[in-house]
Design a protein around this motif. Structure first.
Motif, PDB file in Angstrom:
ATOM      1  N   MET A 182      44.694  39.685  38.057  1.00 11.28           N
ATOM      2  CA  MET A 182      44.165  39.520  36.723  1.00 11.28           C
ATOM      3  C   MET A 182      45.217  38.914  35.797  1.00 11.28           C
ATOM      4  SD  MET A 182      41.358  39.961  35.337  1.00 11.28           S
ATOM      5  CE  MET A 182      40.311  40.682  34.165  1.00 11.28           C
ATOM      6  N   ARG A 183      46.454  39.367  35.956  1.00 16.29           N
ATOM      7  CA  ARG A 183      47.520  38.860  35.106  1.00 16.29           C
ATOM      8  C   ARG A 183      47.796  37.382  35.392  1.00 16.29           C
ATOM      9  NH1 ARG A 183      53.571  41.425  34.594  1.00 16.29           N
ATOM     10  NH2 ARG A 183      54.215  40.116  32.872  1.00 16.29           N
TER      11      ARG A 183
ATOM     12  N   ARG B  14      45.620  35.175  36.283  1.00 16.86           N
ATOM     13  CA  ARG B  14      44.560  34.392  35.651  1.00 16.86           C
ATOM     14  C   ARG B  14      44.854  34.165  34.167  1.00 16.86           C
ATOM     15  NH1 ARG B  14      38.950  36.947  37.980  1.00 16.86           N
ATOM     16  NH2 ARG B  14      39.283  36.346  40.145  1.00 16.86           N
ATOM     17  N   ARG B  15      45.349  35.192  33.489  1.00 18.73           N
ATOM     18  CA  ARG B  15      45.689  35.053  32.072  1.00 18.73           C
ATOM     19  C   ARG B  15      46.819  34.048  31.867  1.00 18.73           C
ATOM     20  NH1 ARG B  15      46.242  41.144  30.609  1.00 18.73           N
ATOM     21  NH2 ARG B  15      44.228  41.814  31.346  1.00 18.73           N
ATOM     22  N   ILE B  16      47.822  34.146  32.724  1.00 21.79           N
ATOM     23  CA  ILE B  16      48.954  33.215  32.632  1.00 21.79           C
ATOM     24  C   ILE B  16      48.484  31.786  32.904  1.00 21.79           C
ATOM     25  CG2 ILE B  16      51.135  32.532  33.701  1.00 21.79           C
ATOM     26  CD1 ILE B  16      51.679  35.539  34.144  1.00 21.79           C
TER      27      ILE B  16
ATOM     28  N   ALA C 163      45.466  30.584  32.521  1.00 23.12           N
ATOM     29  CA  ALA C 163      44.647  30.142  31.396  1.00 23.12           C
ATOM     30  C   ALA C 163      45.518  29.738  30.206  1.00 23.12           C
ATOM     31  CB  ALA C 163      43.677  31.250  30.986  1.00 23.12           C
ATOM     32  N   ALA C 164      46.589  30.484  29.960  1.00 18.78           N
ATOM     33  CA  ALA C 164      47.496  30.153  28.863  1.00 18.78           C
ATOM     34  C   ALA C 164      48.213  28.826  29.121  1.00 18.78           C
ATOM     35  CB  ALA C 164      48.509  31.268  28.664  1.00 18.78           C
TER      36      ALA C 164
END
Length: 64
Positions: free
Chosen positions: A1-2, A4-6, A8-9
């Protein structure tokens, strides 16, 4: 999950950087309807004929 956030950023940052570069390039290019001075027309390699700059960088622009 982490991850994916990175990811996306990173993608969002790259997209915004790309928009900034294209905006800067567009702003640096003079618009076709812009008026130029007689000196700018001559310095750009053109000559003034009436109220128009003919030839050179500013070909077809109005001379103010």
């Amino acid at each position: 999950m982490r991850i994916r956030r990175i990811l996306a950023a990173v993608i969002a940052t790259a997209a915004l950087a790309g928009l900034g570069l294209t905006s800067a390039a567009t702003a640096a290019t003079p618009s076709p309807g812009r008026w130029v001075t007689p000196d700018q027309c001559r310095e750009g390699g053109g000559k003034q004929e009436g109220f128009d700059c003919v030839g050179g960088t500013y070909d077809g622009r109005g001379v103010d």
